[in-house]
Motif scaffolding. Structure first.
Motif, PDB file in Angstrom:
ATOM      1  N   THR A   1      -2.028  -5.134  -6.251  1.00 40.21           N
ATOM      2  CA  THR A   1      -3.078  -4.620  -7.113  1.00 40.21           C
ATOM      3  C   THR A   1      -3.948  -3.645  -6.272  1.00 40.21           C
ATOM      4  OG1 THR A   1      -3.340  -6.700  -8.167  1.00 40.21           O
ATOM      5  CG2 THR A   1      -5.301  -5.642  -8.519  1.00 40.21           C
ATOM      6  N   GLY A   2      -4.378  -3.678  -5.218  1.00 42.72           N
ATOM      7  CA  GLY A   2      -4.830  -2.854  -4.430  1.00 42.72           C
ATOM      8  C   GLY A   2      -4.026  -1.625  -4.011  1.00 42.72           C
ATOM      9  N   GLY A   3      -2.902  -1.722  -3.804  1.00 45.84           N
ATOM     10  CA  GLY A   3      -1.912  -0.858  -3.507  1.00 45.84           C
ATOM     11  C   GLY A   3      -1.904   0.417  -4.916  1.00 45.84           C
ATOM     12  N   GLN A   4      -2.103  -0.260  -5.926  1.00 42.15           N
ATOM     13  CA  GLN A   4      -1.983   0.606  -7.169  1.00 42.15           C
ATOM     14  C   GLN A   4      -2.916   1.997  -7.166  1.00 42.15           C
ATOM     15  OE1 GLN A   4      -2.585  -0.993 -11.181  1.00 42.15           O
ATOM     16  NE2 GLN A   4      -4.095  -2.335 -10.498  1.00 42.15           N
ATOM     17  N   LEU A   5      -4.165   1.565  -6.377  1.00 47.12           N
ATOM     18  CA  LEU A   5      -5.194   2.483  -6.282  1.00 47.12           C
ATOM     19  C   LEU A   5      -4.976   3.613  -5.325  1.00 47.12           C
ATOM     20  CD1 LEU A   5      -8.046  -0.093  -7.192  1.00 47.12           C
ATOM     21  CD2 LEU A   5      -6.908   1.538  -8.555  1.00 47.12           C
ATOM     22  N   MET A   6      -3.954   3.462  -4.463  1.00 48.64           N
ATOM     23  CA  MET A   6      -3.680   4.299  -3.376  1.00 48.64           C
ATOM     24  C   MET A   6      -3.521   5.727  -4.078  1.00 48.64           C
ATOM     25  SD  MET A   6      -3.920   2.856  -0.411  1.00 48.64           S
ATOM     26  CE  MET A   6      -2.872   3.914   0.831  1.00 48.64           C
TER      27      MET A   6
ATOM     28  N   SER B   1       0.819  -1.058  -0.085  1.00 49.34           N
ATOM     29  CA  SER B   1       0.040   0.004  -0.064  1.00 49.34           C
ATOM     30  C   SER B   1       0.759   1.242  -0.064  1.00 49.34           C
ATOM     31  CB  SER B   1      -0.882  -0.172   1.190  1.00 49.34           C
ATOM     32  OG  SER B   1      -1.750  -1.093   1.297  1.00 49.34           O
ATOM     33  N   LEU B   2       1.998   1.334   0.684  1.00 49.37           N
ATOM     34  CA  LEU B   2       2.815   2.324   0.700  1.00 49.37           C
ATOM     35  C   LEU B   2       3.350   2.580  -0.379  1.00 49.37           C
ATOM     36  CD1 LEU B   2       4.497   2.199   4.669  1.00 49.37           C
ATOM     37  CD2 LEU B   2       2.818   3.730   3.783  1.00 49.37           C
ATOM     38  N   PHE B   3       4.032   1.519  -0.968  1.00 50.19           N
ATOM     39  CA  PHE B   3       4.815   1.848  -2.302  1.00 50.19           C
ATOM     40  C   PHE B   3       3.840   2.064  -3.325  1.00 50.19           C
ATOM     41  CE2 PHE B   3       6.522   0.213  -6.312  1.00 50.19           C
ATOM     42  CZ  PHE B   3       7.947   0.670  -6.219  1.00 50.19           C
ATOM     43  N   GLY B   4       2.376   1.602  -3.106  1.00 53.32           N
ATOM     44  CA  GLY B   4       1.441   2.037  -4.498  1.00 53.32           C
ATOM     45  C   GLY B   4       1.208   3.643  -4.457  1.00 53.32           C
ATOM     46  N   THR B   5       1.429   4.106  -3.188  1.00 52.11           N
ATOM     47  CA  THR B   5       1.218   5.678  -3.273  1.00 52.11           C
ATOM     48  C   THR B   5       2.124   6.641  -4.215  1.00 52.11           C
ATOM     49  OG1 THR B   5       2.756   5.948  -1.297  1.00 52.11           O
ATOM     50  CG2 THR B   5       0.350   5.470  -0.753  1.00 52.11           C
ATOM     51  N   VAL B   6       3.279   5.950  -4.612  1.00 54.54           N
ATOM     52  CA  VAL B   6       4.076   6.551  -5.493  1.00 54.54           C
ATOM     53  C   VAL B   6       4.246   5.769  -6.798  1.00 54.54           C
ATOM     54  CG1 VAL B   6       5.673   7.701  -3.479  1.00 54.54           C
ATOM     55  CG2 VAL B   6       6.082   5.235  -4.153  1.00 54.54           C
ATOM     56  N   SER B   7       4.076   4.530  -6.654  1.00 50.88           N
ATOM     57  CA  SER B   7       4.186   3.760  -8.208  1.00 50.88           C
ATOM     58  C   SER B   7       2.895   3.813  -8.900  1.00 50.88           C
ATOM     59  CB  SER B   7       4.543   2.384  -7.917  1.00 50.88           C
ATOM     60  OG  SER B   7       3.480   1.639  -7.112  1.00 50.88           O
TER      61      SER B   7
END
Length: 277
Positions: free
Chosen positions: A264-269, A221-227
């Motif tokens: 997959t969920g993290g990419q929507l952060m 989730s954290l990485f999704g915030t920037v990727s």
């Protein structure tokens, strides 16, 4: 599908290693240049992206890694076919842009390259992901050919000579956004930023029941915030979280599924909220 994936074969020959590295670097530089100065025409940009990708696939995923010369020749033929059907559009680009789609007759070369393009893309997908996705695509092709009134030349034109088939919006998203996020993820992996997210998540949940799984969810989730990319997320977090979960008693398929779902969920952060958004 994860169990069906095949690991990339590391090129044994030094020349091949340098070739693969040079192609990967050229692909990265090309996409960074396009990101900075703007893309060319859609078909040219997407075709170049596809050409880079197919070249790397047929070099890194040989048909039979331990095979002899005959197998290598087969890989070389597929690689040449990849270049041929893409360059056919590049060389005749003015003809393709001026022709009236679905009205002008296809030439014999157009028909041949249309068939070659579909077969090569299906084979490249099979080598990387296994049979699941190619089989699904084949089912749709069979349905279009035998259970609809769509004529074969029209289907060929749709798949090869338009921006609604192989060179469609999906390839455009991959070339314009996903590739850049994967590059960004690779940079973060090598710079140690991914490890920072991992350590932070571990400090929060590592001591609790099911901690490694929670670590995967939080770090992704954290990485999704920037990727904003599930692929880049798995590439950075997966090598750390999946072994951690396996050592803690998670079954390998379940560990991989947790990371894939979390990424997959993290990419929507927010703030990125998806590379394809």
């Amino acid at each position: 599908m994860i169990a069906d994936e095949r690991a990339a074969t590391t090129p044994a020959a030094r020349t091949l290693k340098w070739t693969v590295s040079a192609i990967a670097i050229a692909m990265s530089l090309y996409h960074m240049y396009v990101a900075g100065f703007g893309p060319p025409e859609a078909v040219i940009f997407r075709g170049t992206h596809l050409l880079f990708a197919l070249t790397l696939v047929f070099l890194l995923y040989p048909l039979k890694p331990a095979g002899g010369l005959a197998w290598r020749i087969g890989d070389a033929v597929l690689l040449l076919g990849s270049w041929a059907f893409v360059l056919h559009i590049f060389v005749n680009y003015e003809y393709f842009t001026n022709r009236i789609i679905y009205i002008d007759e296809l030439t014999l070369a157009d028909r041949a390259y249309a068939v070659v393009s579909v077969l090569i893309v299906l084979e490249a997908t099979r080598r990387v992901l296994g049979w699941a996705l190619p089989f699904t695509a084949i089912c749709f092709l069979v349905y279009a050919l035998f259970f609809t009134t769509v004529q074969v030349p029209v289907l060929m034109e749709q798949l090869y000579l338009s921006t609604e088939g192989i060179f469609g919006s999906t390839l455009g998203v991959s070339a314009s956004y996903v590739m850049l996020f994967v590059l960004f993820g690779a940079f973060m992996e090598r710079s140690g930023t991914g490890r920072l997210f991992m350590d932070f998540a571990l400090s929060l949940t590592g001591h609790t029941a099911g901690g490694p799984g929670k670590v995967a969810v939080i770090s992704s989730s954290l990485f999704g915030t920037v990727s904003g990319s599930a692929v880049a997320n798995v590439m950075v977090d997966g090598p750390m979280t999946i072994p951690l979960m396996k050592r803690s008693g998670f079954r390998p398929p379940f560990a991989a599924a947790v990371e894939a779902t979390a990424s997959t969920g993290g990419q929507l952060m927010p703030p990125v909220m998806g590379a394809a958004a």
